[in-house]
Write a protein that holds these residues in place. Structure first.
Motif, PDB file in Angstrom:
ATOM      1  N   GLU A  37     -12.749   1.039   2.074  1.00  9.22           N
ATOM      2  CA  GLU A  37     -11.735   2.058   2.343  1.00  9.22           C
ATOM      3  C   GLU A  37     -11.238   2.764   1.078  1.00  9.22           C
ATOM      4  O   GLU A  37     -10.953   3.962   1.098  1.00  9.22           O
ATOM      5  CB  GLU A  37     -10.542   1.403   3.052  1.00  9.22           C
ATOM      6  N   SER A  38     -11.097   2.022  -0.027  1.00  5.35           N
ATOM      7  CA  SER A  38     -10.503   2.597  -1.227  1.00  5.35           C
ATOM      8  C   SER A  38     -10.891   1.748  -2.435  1.00  5.35           C
ATOM      9  O   SER A  38     -11.654   0.787  -2.299  1.00  5.35           O
ATOM     10  CB  SER A  38      -8.974   2.650  -1.084  1.00  5.35           C
ATOM     11  N   LEU A  39     -10.373   2.110  -3.585  1.00  8.68           N
ATOM     12  CA  LEU A  39     -10.542   1.319  -4.798  1.00  8.68           C
ATOM     13  C   LEU A  39      -9.206   0.716  -5.197  1.00  8.68           C
ATOM     14  O   LEU A  39      -8.160   1.357  -5.058  1.00  8.68           O
ATOM     15  CB  LEU A  39     -11.064   2.173  -5.961  1.00  8.68           C
ATOM     16  N   ALA A 117     -10.416  11.015  -9.137  1.00  8.50           N
ATOM     17  CA  ALA A 117      -9.708  11.103  -7.857  1.00  8.50           C
ATOM     18  C   ALA A 117      -9.166   9.738  -7.438  1.00  8.50           C
ATOM     19  O   ALA A 117      -8.039   9.632  -6.928  1.00  8.50           O
ATOM     20  CB  ALA A 117     -10.649  11.655  -6.783  1.00  8.50           C
ATOM     21  N   ALA A 118      -9.959   8.685  -7.661  1.00  5.54           N
ATOM     22  CA  ALA A 118      -9.506   7.335  -7.294  1.00  5.54           C
ATOM     23  C   ALA A 118      -8.301   6.925  -8.142  1.00  5.54           C
ATOM     24  O   ALA A 118      -7.355   6.301  -7.633  1.00  5.54           O
ATOM     25  CB  ALA A 118     -10.649   6.341  -7.477  1.00  5.54           C
ATOM     26  N   LYS A 119      -8.307   7.268  -9.420  1.00  7.13           N
ATOM     27  CA  LYS A 119      -7.175   6.912 -10.284  1.00  7.13           C
ATOM     28  C   LYS A 119      -5.919   7.674  -9.881  1.00  7.13           C
ATOM     29  O   LYS A 119      -4.810   7.131  -9.924  1.00  7.13           O
ATOM     30  CB  LYS A 119      -7.537   7.183 -11.748  1.00  7.13           C
ATOM     31  N   GLN A 120      -6.095   8.926  -9.478  1.00  4.03           N
ATOM     32  CA  GLN A 120      -4.945   9.695  -9.014  1.00  4.03           C
ATOM     33  C   GLN A 120      -4.340   9.040  -7.766  1.00  4.03           C
ATOM     34  O   GLN A 120      -3.114   8.965  -7.627  1.00  4.03           O
ATOM     35  CB  GLN A 120      -5.359  11.133  -8.700  1.00  4.03           C
ATOM     36  N   ARG A 121      -5.189   8.541  -6.875  1.00  5.24           N
ATOM     37  CA  ARG A 121      -4.688   7.863  -5.669  1.00  5.24           C
ATOM     38  C   ARG A 121      -3.962   6.575  -6.029  1.00  5.24           C
ATOM     39  O   ARG A 121      -2.951   6.223  -5.405  1.00  5.24           O
ATOM     40  CB  ARG A 121      -5.836   7.583  -4.698  1.00  5.24           C
ATOM     41  N   VAL A 122      -4.494   5.840  -7.022  1.00  2.00           N
ATOM     42  CA  VAL A 122      -3.819   4.614  -7.468  1.00  2.00           C
ATOM     43  C   VAL A 122      -2.412   4.939  -7.955  1.00  2.00           C
ATOM     44  O   VAL A 122      -1.441   4.250  -7.621  1.00  2.00           O
ATOM     45  CB  VAL A 122      -4.637   3.914  -8.579  1.00  2.00           C
TER      46      VAL A 122
END
Length: 462
Positions: A37-39, A117-122
């Protein structure tokens, strides 16, 4: 042909023909499959299977993977992806042949834009779930080249006969072993090219088994290598180091004990270690073990962004908390504002003042030594009124400092963070207790191919 002795012949034919029963056939275990689903904050894929959270090394969001768990707890498991059943569009072939073994990188299998993008979501998830805050604006990510960016590194060295001799490199993933590395694509090429020569050099020294670490510091005009020496080197060792330095254009330092024992060995007339902030006309001196950002290009962009958000004006009094050797202090001072920098290390404050003098800014800055992790309202109030403040703490964050801000606190705070969880925790205090508004936040991709999240946020009083 001789006949067997009667004593060796089993006359019980039934016993001779009898065979033991075959063991029961166990049904093959069905493969364990998950939809990612995500990182998470370490770069592992996150999935949920039968009510448990599964953190999967090597898996990317949107993928269907087969996995094997190597650590199990009642509420979660940590696993390794063993087969990619459905690959994400963001999956790429890792550039480094050592990826997956070396622990220096965690995300080379993901496209750099997907990493950002994954770091922004974190960051956004931490702000929402830990801090219960939401920025009014999400800043565009600050990013640069994903390769050759790491100007600071700590390499381990160990004699391993089973692997052919001396190894020099990063540790393996989830291991104290040193990865068998011949190249590294996140180090500058001139540093990567030294990995094999360094193996040969250290292996030839009389204390090859007593030199566990090589610290790398790349400056504008020189490349420093700090050798951690647990025993004194002899004359033959000294000659080997001099030849290596002359041949490869490096400067050797020796460190027999703690960081304060680091001394330059050869060549003594080499230029000092420096990095520059050209936009502000600043050159910073540093020693090879003093903290500086590893990614010089992104550091320049980050300083520019911080100054744009802070908007220092002539005549303002601005605080730079956790100021280090002056990375933000001197650019702020260049604007004409008066800057008060606070740092817990006397040695770093001394270096910061030297840098202010060298850049002609000594009249614009003042420094104080204080443990900001033990900040109190009385200590903060004793520094006087500040119009604005920049906070750039280590991973632990600045919780005591933000709690200690009084009614006369700065109207604007720029917070540079290397840990989104502590940023979110401190943001909760600033917004819900101190009356600030979170105007904006975004990431700076300081460490491509790792899960490290550097970020910047702006807080203002209504």
């Amino acid at each position: 042909m001789s006949q067997p002795s009667p004593a060796l012949v089993d006359t019980n034919l039934d016993a001779t023909l009898e065979t033991p029963p075959a063991p029961p056939v166990r049904p093959a275990r069905a493969p364990r499959i998950a939809q990612v689903e995500s990182l998470d904050h370490e770069g592992k894929g996150v999935a949920h299977v039968e009510g448990k959270t599964i953190f999967i090394d090597g898996a990317l969001p949107g993928e269907v993977v087969e996995y094997s768990s190597y650590r199990k707890k009642p509420a979660f498991e940590i696993a390794q992806a063993t087969r990619i059943i459905k690959a994400a569009s963001s999956r790429v072939v890792p550039r480094c042949p050592h990826f997956g073994v070396c622990g220096g990188c965690a995300l080379q299998h993901a496209d750099p834009s997907a990493q950002v993008a994954a770091k922004q979501r974190v960051l956004e998830d931490n702000l929402a779930h830990i801090g219960n805050v939401k920025p009014e604006e999400i800043y565009s990510p600050l990013q640069g080249s994903p390769w050759g960016y790491r100007h600071r590194a700590r390499l381990s060295a160990r004699l391993v006969p089973k692997k052919g001799g001396m190894l020099v490199g990063f540790h393996e993933k989830k291991s104290s072993y040193i990865a068998d590395m011949s190249e590294c694509h996140v180090l500058p090429k001139r540093v990567s090219d030294l990995l094999l020569p360094l193996r040969e050099l250290i292996g030839a020294l009389s204390i090859s088994d007593r030199m566990p670490q090589v610290e790398v510091a790349v400056g504008e005009r020189c490349l420093a290598l700090v050798l951690r020496v647990l025993e004194p080197i002899n004359g033959a060792d000294e000659e080997l180091l001099r030849r290596f330095a002359d041949s490869h254009g490096v400067v050797f330092y020796l460190q027999p004990k703690g960081p304060d024992t680091v001394t330059r060995f050869y060549p003594l007339d080499a230029p000092p270690l420096t990095y520059t902030l050209p936009e502000f006309g600043i050159e910073m001196n540093f020693s090879p073990t003093e903290f500086t950002q590893v990614n010089y290009p992104i550091n320049r962009v980050l300083v520019r962004k911080a100054l744009r958000l802070l908007d220092p004006q002539p005549g303002e009094r601005i605080a730079d908390m956790f100021c280090g050797l002056g990375n933000f202090t001197l650019p702020i001072a260049r604007s004409g504002a008066k800057v008060f920098g606070v740092e817990g290390s006397e040695a770093l404050v001394k270096r910061a003042f030297e840098n202010a003098q060298a850049n002609g800014l000594a009249s614009q800055v003042d420094y104080g030594v204080a443990n900001l992790f033990l900040g109190t309202p009385e200590i903060v109030a004793g520094w006087g009124h500040f119009d604005k403040m920049l906070i750039d703490p280590p991973r632990e964050g600045a919780i005591e400092l933000v709690k200690s801000l009084g009614p006369d606190s700065p109207k604007r705070i720029v917070y540079v963070s290397c840990n989104p969880a502590t940023l979110a925790r401190d943001a909760a205090v600033l917004v819900h207790q101190q009356g600030y508004v979170l105007r904006g936040a975004g990431i700076a991709n300081m460490f491509p191919h790792t899960a490290h999240v550097e970020s910047i946020a702006l807080f203002e009083r209504e």
